[in-house]
Design a protein around this motif. Structure first.
Motif, PDB file in Angstrom:
ATOM      1  N   GLU A   6       0.691  -1.404   0.009  1.00  0.00           N
ATOM      2  CA  GLU A   6       0.018  -0.070   0.049  1.00  0.00           C
ATOM      3  C   GLU A   6       0.955   1.424   0.085  1.00  0.00           C
ATOM      4  O   GLU A   6       2.252   1.134   0.602  1.00  0.00           O
ATOM      5  CB  GLU A   6      -0.708   0.037   1.096  1.00  0.00           C
ATOM      6  N   SER A   7       0.273   2.341  -0.623  1.00  0.00           N
ATOM      7  CA  SER A   7       1.084   3.567  -0.432  1.00  0.00           C
ATOM      8  C   SER A   7      -0.340   4.600  -0.594  1.00  0.00           C
ATOM      9  O   SER A   7      -1.080   4.446  -1.024  1.00  0.00           O
ATOM     10  CB  SER A   7       1.977   3.723  -1.767  1.00  0.00           C
ATOM     11  N   GLY A   8       0.392   5.751  -0.250  1.00  0.00           N
ATOM     12  CA  GLY A   8      -0.533   7.146  -0.517  1.00  0.00           C
ATOM     13  C   GLY A   8      -1.071   7.593   0.856  1.00  0.00           C
ATOM     14  O   GLY A   8      -1.829   8.492   0.632  1.00  0.00           O
ATOM     15  N   GLY A   9      -1.132   7.032   1.971  1.00  0.00           N
ATOM     16  CA  GLY A   9      -1.681   7.418   3.102  1.00  0.00           C
ATOM     17  C   GLY A   9      -1.005   8.807   3.627  1.00  0.00           C
ATOM     18  O   GLY A   9      -0.334   9.402   3.014  1.00  0.00           O
ATOM     19  N   GLY A  10      -1.661   9.305   4.702  1.00  0.00           N
ATOM     20  CA  GLY A  10      -0.958  10.529   5.345  1.00  0.00           C
ATOM     21  C   GLY A  10      -2.228  11.173   6.202  1.00  0.00           C
ATOM     22  O   GLY A  10      -3.099  10.527   6.509  1.00  0.00           O
ATOM     23  N   SER A  11      -2.013  12.545   6.518  1.00  0.00           N
ATOM     24  CA  SER A  11      -2.759  13.312   7.138  1.00  0.00           C
ATOM     25  C   SER A  11      -3.247  14.309   6.469  1.00  0.00           C
ATOM     26  O   SER A  11      -2.855  14.861   5.608  1.00  0.00           O
ATOM     27  CB  SER A  11      -1.982  13.939   8.281  1.00  0.00           C
ATOM     28  N   VAL A  12      -4.657  14.542   6.616  1.00  0.00           N
ATOM     29  CA  VAL A  12      -5.566  15.557   5.968  1.00  0.00           C
ATOM     30  C   VAL A  12      -6.610  16.427   6.905  1.00  0.00           C
ATOM     31  O   VAL A  12      -6.892  15.434   7.736  1.00  0.00           O
ATOM     32  CB  VAL A  12      -6.041  15.037   4.395  1.00  0.00           C
ATOM     33  N   GLN A  13      -6.976  17.410   6.372  1.00  0.00           N
ATOM     34  CA  GLN A  13      -8.139  18.045   7.233  1.00  0.00           C
ATOM     35  C   GLN A  13      -9.450  17.453   6.810  1.00  0.00           C
ATOM     36  O   GLN A  13      -9.518  17.018   5.470  1.00  0.00           O
ATOM     37  CB  GLN A  13      -7.953  19.528   6.996  1.00  0.00           C
ATOM     38  N   ALA A  14     -10.571  17.523   7.498  1.00  0.00           N
ATOM     39  CA  ALA A  14     -11.842  17.105   7.210  1.00  0.00           C
ATOM     40  C   ALA A  14     -12.453  17.858   6.033  1.00  0.00           C
ATOM     41  O   ALA A  14     -12.113  18.979   5.874  1.00  0.00           O
ATOM     42  CB  ALA A  14     -12.618  17.414   8.294  1.00  0.00           C
ATOM     43  N   GLY A  15     -12.849  17.165   5.064  1.00  0.00           N
ATOM     44  CA  GLY A  15     -13.209  17.502   3.781  1.00  0.00           C
ATOM     45  C   GLY A  15     -12.296  17.423   2.606  1.00  0.00           C
ATOM     46  O   GLY A  15     -12.492  17.818   1.578  1.00  0.00           O
ATOM     47  N   GLY A  16     -11.227  16.922   3.166  1.00  0.00           N
ATOM     48  CA  GLY A  16      -9.985  16.877   2.060  1.00  0.00           C
ATOM     49  C   GLY A  16     -10.216  15.420   1.492  1.00  0.00           C
ATOM     50  O   GLY A  16     -11.134  14.645   1.754  1.00  0.00           O
TER      51      GLY A  16
END
Length: 123
Positions: A6-16
């Motif tokens: 798997e790849s591409g995870g991370g952190s994002v704000q709600a709505g992103g």
């Protein structure tokens, strides 16, 4: 030993939005249903999407309308586009495969798993 990556995870704000990818060995990709699962802290693992060899896709109610699975046959890769993310989507996301031509997002038996990737959605 079969390895899904798997790849591409991370952190994002709600709505992103985020996009996950799952690369599989060619012989597995060509003969298996594939799916995405997630596990939030303190909760059971949840199946969120399955894609069978005929392209039939099933989504869990919790993600339907926000998440979209797609496949790149040339790259032996399953993608998960996640839009309008919510804090409740936070967790470890896993890719899985099972050597059947048809499958269900609710089935429990999946033969091959990735190592997991973290998705964090902040409010």
């Amino acid at each position: 030993q079969v390895r899904l990556v798997e790849s591409g995870g991370g952190s994002v704000q709600a709505g992103g939005s985020l996009r996950l990818a799952c690369a599989a060995p060619g012989y597995v990709y060509a003969s298996s249903c594939m799916g995405w699962f997630r596990q939030a802290p303190g909760k059971e693992r949840e199946g969120i999407v399955s894609v069978d060899l005929y392209g039939v896709t099933q989504y869990a109610k919790s993600v339907k309308g926000r998440f979209t699975a797609s496949k790149d046959n040339a790259a032996n890769t399953l993608y998960l586009n996640m839009d309008n993310l919510e804090p409740e989507d936070t967790g470890m996301y896993y890719c899985a495969a099972v050597p059947y031509d048809i499958c269900s997002v609710q089935q429990k038996n999946w033969n091959y798993w990735g190592q997991g990737i973290q998705v964090t959605v902040s409010s």
